[in-house]
Enzyme design. Structure first.
Site, short mmCIF file in Angstrom:
data_model
loop_
_atom_site.label_atom_id
_atom_site.label_comp_id
_atom_site.label_asym_id
_atom_site.label_seq_id
_atom_site.Cartn_x
_atom_site.Cartn_y
_atom_site.Cartn_z
N TYR A 249 0.85 -1.20 0.00
CA TYR A 249 0.00 0.00 0.00
C TYR A 249 0.88 1.24 0.00
O TYR A 249 1.87 1.31 0.74
CB TYR A 249 -0.88 0.04 1.25
CG TYR A 249 -2.35 -0.17 0.92
CD1 TYR A 249 -3.01 0.72 0.09
CD2 TYR A 249 -3.06 -1.25 1.44
CE1 TYR A 249 -4.35 0.54 -0.22
CE2 TYR A 249 -4.39 -1.44 1.13
CZ TYR A 249 -5.04 -0.54 0.30
OH TYR A 249 -6.35 -0.73 -0.02
N GLU B 61 -0.50 4.86 -0.40
CA GLU B 61 -1.27 6.09 -0.59
C GLU B 61 -0.38 7.30 -0.38
O GLU B 61 0.40 7.36 0.57
CB GLU B 61 -2.47 6.11 0.37
CG GLU B 61 -3.55 5.17 -0.13
CD GLU B 61 -4.73 5.05 0.81
OE1 GLU B 61 -4.95 5.96 1.63
OE2 GLU B 61 -5.43 4.02 0.73
N ASP C 43 -6.93 14.06 -24.86
CA ASP C 43 -7.02 12.64 -24.49
C ASP C 43 -6.33 11.85 -25.61
O ASP C 43 -6.90 11.63 -26.67
CB ASP C 43 -8.48 12.22 -24.34
CG ASP C 43 -8.62 10.80 -23.82
OD1 ASP C 43 -7.67 10.00 -23.99
OD2 ASP C 43 -9.68 10.48 -23.25
N THR D 99 -4.27 6.50 -21.51
CA THR D 99 -4.07 5.17 -20.97
C THR D 99 -2.66 4.73 -21.39
O THR D 99 -2.02 5.38 -22.22
CB THR D 99 -5.10 4.17 -21.54
OG1 THR D 99 -5.10 4.28 -22.96
CG2 THR D 99 -6.48 4.44 -21.00
N LYS E 76 -2.55 1.02 -24.89
CA LYS E 76 -2.97 0.93 -26.30
C LYS E 76 -1.72 0.98 -27.18
O LYS E 76 -0.89 0.08 -27.08
CB LYS E 76 -3.99 2.03 -26.60
CG LYS E 76 -5.26 1.89 -25.73
CD LYS E 76 -6.34 2.88 -26.13
CE LYS E 76 -7.63 2.66 -25.37
NZ LYS E 76 -7.71 3.40 -24.11
N ARG F 226 -2.31 -2.22 -18.38
CA ARG F 226 -3.57 -1.48 -18.30
C ARG F 226 -3.47 -0.46 -17.16
O ARG F 226 -3.46 -0.83 -15.99
CB ARG F 226 -4.74 -2.44 -18.05
CG ARG F 226 -4.91 -3.48 -19.13
CD ARG F 226 -6.22 -4.17 -19.02
NE ARG F 226 -7.26 -3.31 -19.53
CZ ARG F 226 -7.57 -3.21 -20.82
NH1 ARG F 226 -6.95 -3.93 -21.71
NH2 ARG F 226 -8.52 -2.40 -21.22
N1 DSN Z 1 -12.47 1.22 -24.69
C1 DSN Z 1 -11.45 2.00 -25.35
C2 DSN Z 1 -11.40 1.72 -26.81
O1 DSN Z 1 -11.56 0.58 -27.18
O2 DSN Z 1 -11.16 2.63 -27.61
C3 DSN Z 1 -11.58 3.44 -25.06
O3 DSN Z 1 -11.62 3.66 -23.71
#
Ligand code: DSN
Length: 430
Positions: A64, A66, A210, A236, A239, A245
């Site tokens: 942990y 925090e 974003d 994120t 990707k 993730r």
């Molecule tokens: N779920 C994602 C996507 O597939 O583009 C976006 O958050």
């Protein structure tokens, strides 16, 4: 020791799991086989490296933490602080930002933290409409962001499929939103961050870029960076960036405190330290010259695939792609997106059904499919393979329309054969 073929189950890589919970281990093995044997075209997915996978499964999970490095609410942070500092330093260096917060659990919490940092409930916020290619968390009605804030939405032009900046400017000046989001989930074209920044400045809004879909392309120099233009950047990490993730918020120094306070204690509890470590590894990998090659190859593959699809009479939103993603409107083929996506899945080609701009159909049964090239590029497929991929999609969509399961099965065999020659990163034993 010889390496097992990519399509073999890798249960030997999880001996403790296999011994303790064979049922679960079998499911993991089946997923490994599926990811190895299929052509994965979902543009938001990828294959992480074995190193990223290993970092995700470490004992950092047990801790942990925090707070932030040097300012925690728990003792025993000797190593964790260094892990987080490393991830932060690498994020700042890779993207060239003053500040990085690597604690958001994923993209939606990262975006929610931005609301917490800059807006009050009921404030007006602006983003691209979900059916036009935006994201739920950009103020769309069914999301908390659209219920707790007043979301106003822009879209793309029906004739070009491109953002209409005159309309964006008009809406922004009329509504004066606290936040303007640019970026989304189904945008095949380059985002003009400078144009959004100018509008945000005029409207007195905070510009949030974003970049979840294109972070890896930006890091690899295959898409312009929002850094000189956006107040805050949300992404994120799993990707095109090819990490675990998770998510990050990047910002100018002036916004650092507000962002950090919003993530913790505003929104989240303890950070997922094993994810922070894996993000650090992915950022290190993304700083290598080979990552630039990967990012440019993702775009080259997408362009080649788009050309091959256009040559087969497919209708692509905006007429093609500048990035990793292609949005196909199947209306002219008389096959609904969902029917096509499910048929392609049976053919070993994994895509997702998706709305297209001005879609007359419902989101759960839309007109299009969304495809992309990050995963196939990570496996080593090149522009030379894209005609074959387009041919499979063409045959698959026609088979979907005709209900021809034999044709789908035949494609599945061909897909499995090709993918067997390109071992999936992270899935083969070392
Ligand atoms: N779920 C994602 C996507 O597939 O583009 C976006 O958050």
């Amino acid at each position: 020791m010889t390496q097992p073929p990519a399509h073999q189950p890798a249960a030997h890589q999880h001996p403790a799991l296999a011994a303790a919970d064979p049922e679960l281990a079998a499911l993991v093995g089946a997923e490994e086989r599926l990811q190895a044997d299929t052509l994965r075209l979902i543009p938001s997915e990828n294959y992480v490296s074995a190193a990223v996978l290993e970092a995700s499964g470490t004992v950092l999970q047990n801790k942990y933490s925090e707070g932030y490095p040097g300012r925690r609410y728990y003792e025993g942070q000797q190593n964790i602080d260094q892990v987080e500092r490393l991830a932060v330093a690498r994020a700042k260096a890779l993207f060239g930002t003053d500040h990085a917060n690597v604690q958001p659990y994923s993209g939606s919490p990262a975006n929610l933290a931005v609301y917490l940092a800059f807006a009050e409930p009921g404030d007006t916020v602006m983003g691209m409409a979900l059916p036009m290619g935006g994201h739920l968390t950009h103020g769309w009605g069914v999301s908390a962001t659209g219920r707790w804030f007043r979301g106003v939405q822009y879209g793309v032009r029906e004739d070009t499929g491109l953002v209409d900046f005159d309309a964006v400017r008009e809406l922004a000046l009329k509504e004066r939103p606290k936040l303007i989001f640019c970026g989304g989930t189904a945008l095949p074209r380059t985002i003009d961050f400078a144009a959004f920044a100018e509008i945000a400045r005029e409207a007195g809004s905070v510009l949030v870029a974003d970049i979840a879909h294109i972070a890896g392309l930006i890091a690899g120099g295959a898409h312009p960076s929002p850094v000189p233009h956006a107040d805050v950047i949300s992404t994120t990490t799993h990707k095109t960036l090819r990490g675990p993730r998770g998510a990050m918020l990047l910002a100018r120094e002036e916004h650092a405190k507000a962002i950090d306070k919003a993530v913790f204690p505003g929104l989240q509890g303890g950070p997922h330290n094993q994810t922070t470590a894996a993000i650090a590894v992915a950022l290190h990998e993304a700083a290598q010259p080979s990552f630039r090659d990967y990012a440019h190859a993702v775009v080259a593959n997408a362009r080649a695939l788009a050309d091959a699809l256009l040559a087969r009479g497919f209708d692509l939103v905006s007429g093609g792609t500048d990035n990793h993603l292609i949005l196909m409107d199947l209306t002219p083929k008389n096959v609904p997106g969902k029917i096509a996506a499910k048929a392609l899945d049976r053919a070993g080609i994994v895509v997702n059904y998706n709305t297209v701009p001005y879609d007359p159909r419902k989101p759960f049964d839309p007109s299009g499919i969304r495809i992309g090239t990050p995963s196939l590029t990570s496996r080593g497929l090149t522009t030379a393979h894209m005609d074959t991929v387009a041919e499979w999609i063409d045959r698959g969509v026609r088979a979907a329309g005709a209900g021809d399961e034999d044709a789908l099965l035949k494609i599945r065999g061909e897909v499995g054969e090709l993918m067997g020659a390109f071992p999936a990163p992270g899935l083969t034993a070392t």
